[in-house]
Design an enzyme around this catalytic site. Structure first.
Site, PDB file in Angstrom:
ATOM      1  N   CYS A 201       0.830  -1.209   0.000  1.00  0.00           N
ATOM      2  CA  CYS A 201       0.000   0.000   0.000  1.00  0.00           C
ATOM      3  C   CYS A 201       0.864   1.259   0.000  1.00  0.00           C
ATOM      4  O   CYS A 201       1.997   1.257   0.488  1.00  0.00           O
ATOM      5  CB  CYS A 201      -0.914  -0.030   1.228  1.00  0.00           C
ATOM      6  SG  CYS A 201      -1.971   1.425   1.405  1.00  0.00           S
ATOM      7  N   HIS A 202       0.293   2.345  -0.510  1.00  0.00           N
ATOM      8  CA  HIS A 202       1.017   3.606  -0.574  1.00  0.00           C
ATOM      9  C   HIS A 202       1.418   4.101   0.815  1.00  0.00           C
ATOM     10  O   HIS A 202       2.451   4.767   0.972  1.00  0.00           O
ATOM     11  CB  HIS A 202       0.167   4.672  -1.275  1.00  0.00           C
ATOM     12  CG  HIS A 202       0.879   5.974  -1.479  1.00  0.00           C
ATOM     13  ND1 HIS A 202       0.837   6.996  -0.561  1.00  0.00           N
ATOM     14  CD2 HIS A 202       1.683   6.406  -2.485  1.00  0.00           C
ATOM     15  CE1 HIS A 202       1.564   8.009  -0.990  1.00  0.00           C
ATOM     16  NE2 HIS A 202       2.086   7.689  -2.154  1.00  0.00           N
ATOM     17  N   THR A 203       0.632   3.780   1.836  1.00  0.00           N
ATOM     18  CA  THR A 203       0.972   4.220   3.188  1.00  0.00           C
ATOM     19  C   THR A 203       2.298   3.620   3.648  1.00  0.00           C
ATOM     20  O   THR A 203       3.067   4.273   4.362  1.00  0.00           O
ATOM     21  CB  THR A 203      -0.143   3.845   4.171  1.00  0.00           C
ATOM     22  OG1 THR A 203      -1.369   4.413   3.706  1.00  0.00           O
ATOM     23  CG2 THR A 203       0.148   4.360   5.571  1.00  0.00           C
TER      24      THR A 203
ATOM     25  N   HIS B  19       0.535  -3.381   6.445  1.00  0.00           N
ATOM     26  CA  HIS B  19      -0.715  -3.270   7.202  1.00  0.00           C
ATOM     27  C   HIS B  19      -1.927  -3.793   6.452  1.00  0.00           C
ATOM     28  O   HIS B  19      -3.020  -3.832   7.013  1.00  0.00           O
ATOM     29  CB  HIS B  19      -0.967  -1.805   7.594  1.00  0.00           C
ATOM     30  CG  HIS B  19      -1.219  -0.905   6.420  1.00  0.00           C
ATOM     31  ND1 HIS B  19      -0.230  -0.519   5.555  1.00  0.00           N
ATOM     32  CD2 HIS B  19      -2.357  -0.333   5.972  1.00  0.00           C
ATOM     33  CE1 HIS B  19      -0.731   0.261   4.627  1.00  0.00           C
ATOM     34  NE2 HIS B  19      -2.032   0.381   4.843  1.00  0.00           N
ATOM     35  N   GLU B  20      -1.762  -4.223   5.203  1.00  0.00           N
ATOM     36  CA  GLU B  20      -2.914  -4.659   4.414  1.00  0.00           C
ATOM     37  C   GLU B  20      -2.884  -6.189   4.306  1.00  0.00           C
ATOM     38  O   GLU B  20      -2.649  -6.758   3.243  1.00  0.00           O
ATOM     39  CB  GLU B  20      -2.874  -4.000   3.019  1.00  0.00           C
ATOM     40  CG  GLU B  20      -4.203  -3.977   2.315  1.00  0.00           C
ATOM     41  CD  GLU B  20      -4.157  -3.194   1.020  1.00  0.00           C
ATOM     42  OE1 GLU B  20      -4.628  -2.041   1.005  1.00  0.00           O
ATOM     43  OE2 GLU B  20      -3.662  -3.724   0.012  1.00  0.00           O
TER      44      GLU B  20
ATOM     45  N   CYS C 228     -13.041  -1.811  19.261  1.00  0.00           N
ATOM     46  CA  CYS C 228     -13.198  -2.449  20.572  1.00  0.00           C
ATOM     47  C   CYS C 228     -14.653  -2.705  20.900  1.00  0.00           C
ATOM     48  O   CYS C 228     -14.982  -3.609  21.677  1.00  0.00           O
ATOM     49  CB  CYS C 228     -12.540  -1.600  21.660  1.00  0.00           C
ATOM     50  SG  CYS C 228     -13.451  -0.081  22.082  1.00  0.00           S
TER      51      CYS C 228
ATOM     52  N   CYS D  45     -15.662   1.758  23.396  1.00  0.00           N
ATOM     53  CA  CYS D  45     -15.269   3.155  23.623  1.00  0.00           C
ATOM     54  C   CYS D  45     -16.346   4.105  23.092  1.00  0.00           C
ATOM     55  O   CYS D  45     -17.259   3.707  22.359  1.00  0.00           O
ATOM     56  CB  CYS D  45     -13.913   3.459  22.988  1.00  0.00           C
ATOM     57  SG  CYS D  45     -13.936   3.557  21.181  1.00  0.00           S
TER      58      CYS D  45
ATOM     59  N   CYS E 137     -16.689   3.876  19.279  1.00  0.00           N
ATOM     60  CA  CYS E 137     -17.284   2.632  18.788  1.00  0.00           C
ATOM     61  C   CYS E 137     -18.785   2.587  19.056  1.00  0.00           C
ATOM     62  O   CYS E 137     -19.543   1.966  18.302  1.00  0.00           O
ATOM     63  CB  CYS E 137     -16.608   1.419  19.435  1.00  0.00           C
ATOM     64  SG  CYS E 137     -14.988   1.019  18.735  1.00  0.00           S
TER      65      CYS E 137
ATOM     66  N   CYS F 237     -11.951   4.220  16.652  1.00  0.00           N
ATOM     67  CA  CYS F 237     -11.791   3.589  17.959  1.00  0.00           C
ATOM     68  C   CYS F 237     -10.572   4.170  18.671  1.00  0.00           C
ATOM     69  O   CYS F 237      -9.506   4.327  18.070  1.00  0.00           O
ATOM     70  CB  CYS F 237     -11.632   2.082  17.785  1.00  0.00           C
ATOM     71  SG  CYS F 237     -11.322   1.169  19.317  1.00  0.00           S
TER      72      CYS F 237
ATOM     73  N   ARG G  71      -5.191   3.424  20.741  1.00  0.00           N
ATOM     74  CA  ARG G  71      -4.570   4.361  19.798  1.00  0.00           C
ATOM     75  C   ARG G  71      -3.194   4.836  20.239  1.00  0.00           C
ATOM     76  O   ARG G  71      -2.254   4.911  19.439  1.00  0.00           O
ATOM     77  CB  ARG G  71      -5.491   5.554  19.578  1.00  0.00           C
ATOM     78  CG  ARG G  71      -4.922   6.609  18.633  1.00  0.00           C
ATOM     79  CD  ARG G  71      -5.844   7.805  18.542  1.00  0.00           C
ATOM     80  NE  ARG G  71      -7.154   7.434  18.027  1.00  0.00           N
ATOM     81  CZ  ARG G  71      -8.195   8.277  17.997  1.00  0.00           C
ATOM     82  NH1 ARG G  71      -8.066   9.506  18.477  1.00  0.00           N
ATOM     83  NH2 ARG G  71      -9.346   7.884  17.498  1.00  0.00           N
TER      84      ARG G  71
ATOM     85  N   CYS H 131      -7.282  -2.301   3.845  1.00  0.00           N
ATOM     86  CA  CYS H 131      -6.991  -0.864   3.750  1.00  0.00           C
ATOM     87  C   CYS H 131      -7.657  -0.250   2.529  1.00  0.00           C
ATOM     88  O   CYS H 131      -8.768   0.245   2.598  1.00  0.00           O
ATOM     89  CB  CYS H 131      -5.495  -0.602   3.737  1.00  0.00           C
ATOM     90  SG  CYS H 131      -5.093   1.173   3.720  1.00  0.00           S
TER      91      CYS H 131
ATOM     92  N   ARG I  99      -3.068  -3.104  -7.557  1.00  0.00           N
ATOM     93  CA  ARG I  99      -2.542  -3.541  -6.263  1.00  0.00           C
ATOM     94  C   ARG I  99      -1.655  -4.766  -6.418  1.00  0.00           C
ATOM     95  O   ARG I  99      -2.061  -5.777  -6.979  1.00  0.00           O
ATOM     96  CB  ARG I  99      -3.672  -3.864  -5.286  1.00  0.00           C
ATOM     97  CG  ARG I  99      -3.208  -4.228  -3.896  1.00  0.00           C
ATOM     98  CD  ARG I  99      -2.350  -3.122  -3.253  1.00  0.00           C
ATOM     99  NE  ARG I  99      -3.056  -2.325  -2.272  1.00  0.00           N
ATOM    100  CZ  ARG I  99      -3.061  -0.995  -2.274  1.00  0.00           C
ATOM    101  NH1 ARG I  99      -2.397  -0.332  -3.223  1.00  0.00           N
ATOM    102  NH2 ARG I  99      -3.708  -0.324  -1.354  1.00  0.00           N
TER     103      ARG I  99
END
Length: 368
Positions: free
Chosen positions: A40-42, A62-63, A92, A95, A98, A106, A110, A169, A362
């Site tokens: 991913c670009h992130t 992360h994907e 979660c 919170c 959520c 959420c 964090r 993502c 992708r």
């Protein structure tokens, strides 16, 4: 256990695939065997050093999608053998955010997640006895990872895991921006700026929402062809006259909904200015560069246009990502058309090169 992972050693340098150590999951945590992970670009954004919140060394990625191997004490949301999608945006369910249907942001874990640690403030990765930080709470450029149970979405075992990865993502971000952030109404006119994975996801989301006109704008004819395949009714090569053209196509008013999926502030401004007078909504999905600012002429706002941001498409990960996967299995989303390149973990840097060259939509790393 010993695992292979792609480590960001220093900003601006290629990732280094190497052997590191992974500890067992603690209470509330889950050991996941990764089957696939999107590039991913992130990930590239952080690796380049452009991300002001980035840190190194760490295990990027992360994907991801995979299978639960073991669980720590007290885990009830998943069990060994479950097929799961990793969530950088956890849920979660308890919170204040959520419990609201207005956001998916959420706040349960964090603070530590942003620092590169699991909820107890420690890492499960290490090298030569020294802790190594996680990335976005996921670190899926690895054969195995340990994550909090609230950061995993359990999905149908019938869904191929390489196709599940983009839902972690980019694809969910785009689809969700239309369905959950903008809440596109049937019969509306939508314009999507950018036809990468997020933009194509927005096109798909607009189609699923019943939009009558879906206009895709991009510099690439090839990507615009992809947009047509996924539901765009019209396409337009991007240019300085794009806003004027959109207005001319909408009776001079603009589109009911616009979506920006490029990360370019100049395009963000076009998305605002081409939104309809009186009720148009411009949704920002792209991540701008460090220090960049979106300038909006107030006149565009006081005449009724609205601007909003969208984090992970407003998708509540554990409850809504599985529903999106079910729509794929039902034939409503052509995920296979979005998977351009299959790579190995050793080819992760080539995945970045393909992304920078805008070669395909992708690239997916396969661990099987």
């Amino acid at each position: 256990m010993k695992i292979r992972a792609a480590v960001l050693e220093e900003f601006g340098s290629p990732l280094v695939v190497q052997e590191i150590d992974l500890a067992e999951p603690k209470a509330g945590e889950v050991l996941v065997r990764l089957a696939a992970c999107g590039v991913c670009h992130t990930d590239l954004y952080t690796a380049s050093g452009a991300d002001p919140t980035g840190y190194a060394p760490c295990v990027l990625g992360h994907e991801g999608a995979g299978v639960v191997e073991r669980v720590g004490d007290g885990v009830t949301l998943v069990a060994p053998g479950d097929h799961v999608i990793t969530l950088f945006a956890p849920e979660c369910g308890k919170c204040i955010h959520c419990l609201s249907d207005r956001t998916n942001r959420c706040i349960a874990i964090r603070d530590q997640q942003g620092l590169g640690y699991l909820p107890d403030g420690t890492a499960r990765f290490s090298r030569d006895g020294e802790p190594m930080r996680h990335f976005m709470g996921t670190s899926t450029f690895a054969e195995y990872t340990v994550m909090p149970e609230i950061a995993l979405a359990r999905v149908s075992p019938e869904a191929p895991l390489d196709g599940c990865a983009p839902f972690a993502c980019g694809l969910s971000t785009g689809i969700g921006a239309a369905l959950y952030t903008a809440r596109v109404e049937p019969g509306s006119t939508c314009v999507v700026f950018g036809s990468g994975l997020v933009g194509l996801g927005a096109v798909i989301g607009c189609r699923l929402a019943g939009a009558e006109r879906i206009i895709a704008v991009d510099l690439s004819e090839g990507r615009l062809s992809q947009a047509t395949h996924h539901g765009a009714t019209e396409t337009r090569i991007a240019g300085e006259d794009t806003v004027d053209w959109i207005k001319s196509e909408t009776g001079g008013f603009g589109a009911d909904y616009t979506f920006e999926a490029t990360g370019l502030v100049s395009v963000m401004r076009q998305a605002v200015e081409s939104a309809r007078e009186a009720w148009g909504l411009a949704t920002m999905c792209g991540v701008a560069g460090k220090g960049e600012v979106l300038e909006v002429v107030p006149r565009f706002l006081i005449t009724g246009r609205r601007v909003t941001g969208s984090s992970f498409g407003g998708v509540k990960g554990r409850t809504q990502v599985p529903l999106l996967v079910d729509r794929w299995l039902a034939g409503e989303i052509d995920v296979e058309a979005l998977l351009s390149h299959r790579l190995t973990l050793d080819e992760v840097n080539h995945g970045f090169e393909l992304m920078e060259a805008q070669d395909g939509i992708r690239s997916v790393i396969s661990f099987d």
